[in-house]
Design a protein around this motif. Sequence first.
Motif, PDB file in Angstrom:
ATOM      1  N   ASP A  82      38.583  -0.084   0.362  1.00 18.17           N
ATOM      2  CA  ASP A  82      38.753   0.231  -1.053  1.00 18.17           C
ATOM      3  C   ASP A  82      38.155   1.605  -1.286  1.00 18.17           C
ATOM      4  O   ASP A  82      37.245   2.020  -0.559  1.00 18.17           O
ATOM      5  N   SER A  83      38.658   2.322  -2.283  1.00 16.10           N
ATOM      6  CA  SER A  83      38.083   3.613  -2.649  1.00 16.10           C
ATOM      7  C   SER A  83      36.949   3.455  -3.651  1.00 16.10           C
ATOM      8  O   SER A  83      36.269   4.421  -3.985  1.00 16.10           O
ATOM      9  N   ASN A  84      36.731   2.228  -4.134  1.00 12.62           N
ATOM     10  CA  ASN A  84      35.745   1.933  -5.162  1.00 12.62           C
ATOM     11  C   ASN A  84      34.460   1.383  -4.520  1.00 12.62           C
ATOM     12  O   ASN A  84      34.460   0.268  -3.991  1.00 12.62           O
ATOM     13  N   PRO A  85      33.346   2.128  -4.547  1.00  7.51           N
ATOM     14  CA  PRO A  85      32.102   1.640  -3.953  1.00  7.51           C
ATOM     15  C   PRO A  85      31.634   0.296  -4.528  1.00  7.51           C
ATOM     16  O   PRO A  85      31.037  -0.509  -3.811  1.00  7.51           O
ATOM     17  N   SER A  86      31.892   0.061  -5.815  1.00  4.88           N
ATOM     18  CA  SER A  86      31.486  -1.209  -6.421  1.00  4.88           C
ATOM     19  C   SER A  86      32.221  -2.384  -5.782  1.00  4.88           C
ATOM     20  O   SER A  86      31.645  -3.457  -5.580  1.00  4.88           O
ATOM     21  N   ALA A  87      33.497  -2.182  -5.459  1.00  2.00           N
ATOM     22  CA  ALA A  87      34.268  -3.231  -4.794  1.00  2.00           C
ATOM     23  C   ALA A  87      33.705  -3.516  -3.412  1.00  2.00           C
ATOM     24  O   ALA A  87      33.576  -4.684  -2.998  1.00  2.00           O
ATOM     25  N   LEU A  88      33.347  -2.478  -2.675  1.00  2.00           N
ATOM     26  CA  LEU A  88      32.812  -2.657  -1.327  1.00  2.00           C
ATOM     27  C   LEU A  88      31.464  -3.370  -1.371  1.00  2.00           C
ATOM     28  O   LEU A  88      31.166  -4.213  -0.515  1.00  2.00           O
ATOM     29  N   ARG A  89      30.668  -3.055  -2.388  1.00  2.00           N
ATOM     30  CA  ARG A  89      29.364  -3.722  -2.524  1.00  2.00           C
ATOM     31  C   ARG A  89      29.551  -5.217  -2.754  1.00  2.00           C
ATOM     32  O   ARG A  89      28.891  -6.053  -2.119  1.00  2.00           O
ATOM     33  N   LEU A  90      30.456  -5.581  -3.658  1.00  2.00           N
ATOM     34  CA  LEU A  90      30.652  -6.996  -3.946  1.00  2.00           C
ATOM     35  C   LEU A  90      31.363  -7.703  -2.790  1.00  2.00           C
ATOM     36  O   LEU A  90      31.114  -8.891  -2.541  1.00  2.00           O
ATOM     37  N   THR A  91      32.236  -7.001  -2.084  1.00  2.08           N
ATOM     38  CA  THR A  91      32.857  -7.595  -0.901  1.00  2.08           C
ATOM     39  C   THR A  91      31.787  -7.931   0.137  1.00  2.08           C
ATOM     40  O   THR A  91      31.826  -8.994   0.777  1.00  2.08           O
ATOM     41  N   LYS A  92      30.820  -7.036   0.306  1.00  2.00           N
ATOM     42  CA  LYS A  92      29.727  -7.285   1.249  1.00  2.00           C
ATOM     43  C   LYS A  92      28.927  -8.516   0.825  1.00  2.00           C
ATOM     44  O   LYS A  92      28.564  -9.353   1.656  1.00  2.00           O
ATOM     45  N   VAL A  93      28.660  -8.625  -0.469  1.00  2.00           N
ATOM     46  CA  VAL A  93      27.947  -9.796  -0.990  1.00  2.00           C
ATOM     47  C   VAL A  93      28.726 -11.070  -0.690  1.00  2.00           C
ATOM     48  O   VAL A  93      28.178 -12.058  -0.184  1.00  2.00           O
ATOM     49  N   ASN A  94      30.017 -11.048  -0.979  1.00  2.00           N
ATOM     50  CA  ASN A  94      30.839 -12.247  -0.819  1.00  2.00           C
ATOM     51  C   ASN A  94      30.998 -12.632   0.640  1.00  2.00           C
ATOM     52  O   ASN A  94      31.042 -13.823   0.981  1.00  2.00           O
ATOM     53  N   ALA A  95      31.083 -11.637   1.531  1.00  2.00           N
ATOM     54  CA  ALA A  95      31.191 -11.924   2.961  1.00  2.00           C
ATOM     55  C   ALA A  95      29.900 -12.526   3.493  1.00  2.00           C
ATOM     56  O   ALA A  95      29.920 -13.466   4.303  1.00  2.00           O
ATOM     57  N   GLU A  96      28.768 -11.988   3.052  1.00  2.00           N
ATOM     58  CA  GLU A  96      27.486 -12.518   3.508  1.00  2.00           C
ATOM     59  C   GLU A  96      27.258 -13.922   2.963  1.00  2.00           C
ATOM     60  O   GLU A  96      26.744 -14.798   3.669  1.00  2.00           O
TER      61      GLU A  96
ATOM     62  N   ALA B 133      29.540 -16.070   2.404  1.00  2.00           N
ATOM     63  CA  ALA B 133      30.412 -16.957   3.176  1.00  2.00           C
ATOM     64  C   ALA B 133      30.066 -16.981   4.661  1.00  2.00           C
ATOM     65  O   ALA B 133      30.726 -17.667   5.441  1.00  2.00           O
ATOM     66  N   GLN B 134      29.045 -16.210   5.053  1.00  2.00           N
ATOM     67  CA  GLN B 134      28.567 -16.137   6.447  1.00  2.00           C
ATOM     68  C   GLN B 134      29.688 -15.708   7.400  1.00  2.00           C
ATOM     69  O   GLN B 134      29.898 -16.301   8.452  1.00  2.00           O
ATOM     70  N   LEU B 135      30.382 -14.644   7.021  1.00  2.00           N
ATOM     71  CA  LEU B 135      31.479 -14.116   7.828  1.00  2.00           C
ATOM     72  C   LEU B 135      31.037 -12.794   8.453  1.00  2.00           C
ATOM     73  O   LEU B 135      30.969 -11.765   7.781  1.00  2.00           O
ATOM     74  N   GLU B 136      30.747 -12.833   9.750  1.00  2.00           N
ATOM     75  CA  GLU B 136      30.235 -11.656  10.437  1.00  2.00           C
ATOM     76  C   GLU B 136      31.341 -10.753  10.971  1.00  2.00           C
ATOM     77  O   GLU B 136      31.062  -9.647  11.433  1.00  2.00           O
ATOM     78  N   ASN B 137      32.585 -11.214  10.933  1.00  2.00           N
ATOM     79  CA  ASN B 137      33.696 -10.416  11.464  1.00  2.00           C
ATOM     80  C   ASN B 137      34.428  -9.623  10.380  1.00  2.00           C
ATOM     81  O   ASN B 137      35.498  -9.081  10.624  1.00  2.00           O
TER      82      ASN B 137
END
Length: 316
Positions: free
Chosen positions: A169-183, A185-189
Amino acid sequence: MSNPLASTEAHRTQALVALGRYLQQEGYHHTVVTPLTHEYNNRRTDGTARTLRDIFGWSRAFPRSLPPPAVLEWMEAAGALVEDGNLWRSTIRWASLGDLLCAHSAYPTEATDAVFFGPDTYRFAQIIEAHLGEHGGQVRRAVDIGCGSGAGALLIARSCPAAEVLAVDSNPSALRLTKVNAELAQLENLRPLQSNLLNAVEGELDLIIANPPYMLDPQERAYRHGGGSLGAGLSLKIVETALSRLAPGGTLLLYTGVAMVHGRDPFLQTLQQRLANLSCIWTYRELDPDVFGEELLKPAYAEVERIAAVALTLSR
């Protein structure tokens, strides 16, 4: 030498992850609706929250005495707590996607860097899950273009644990929340990556998914404005990008909206012309004939009869 800004960002991320885990333990569940339906529901109340779902689902103002102290601490640590007169609001909403929990922007999503999650996300998820049910074993590298909350990337990463999954994504806020959601969900890939389309992504891909904005937005907010003719500009760019980056046998799953003009589908007509002589297999279907009807009152849609949700599946 340590980077204090990086430390602050990491601290905010962990605070949101802790908040998400608490909500999961409490059995929190919320289905996100259209902005108009959200508005109707909030009109039925005095606007003050009485439950955690009111705070984090319906984005209602609340007194500091309502949430448990730990919840307030996590919100403050995450920078997600703002004053509203004598009350307070969360700048983050939490949405349920099956058994996943996704952080995204609070209602109303007026900021230029707002992170989208809504009914389109649920339809998009159905398309992804149906594809993975038949072809998940073939996915080694996948990317979610314009990932927003990362919902699509989460589904791929969970279904294909051996695959490399990029959420761009070009939006840093989206990447931050994606990181939160991945962590959460315990998704390391799954790896968030700042990129305009696939500019920062190397190599070929077995699966490209995208749920791009498709409206004409005067404010040109990133999560909403599709650009081009009647909002189809970004969707067409994604098709062009995928054609050059899909591995042999790879697939593009594109969920988008189309402004129908005098009974015609201009997006489909453009696809037919562009794909006519290419060695690819594609299907196109209308999923919902009428979404965001309130947009038709705006001058930009003067010639539009309806806006439809559609899905394109394209394979090399």
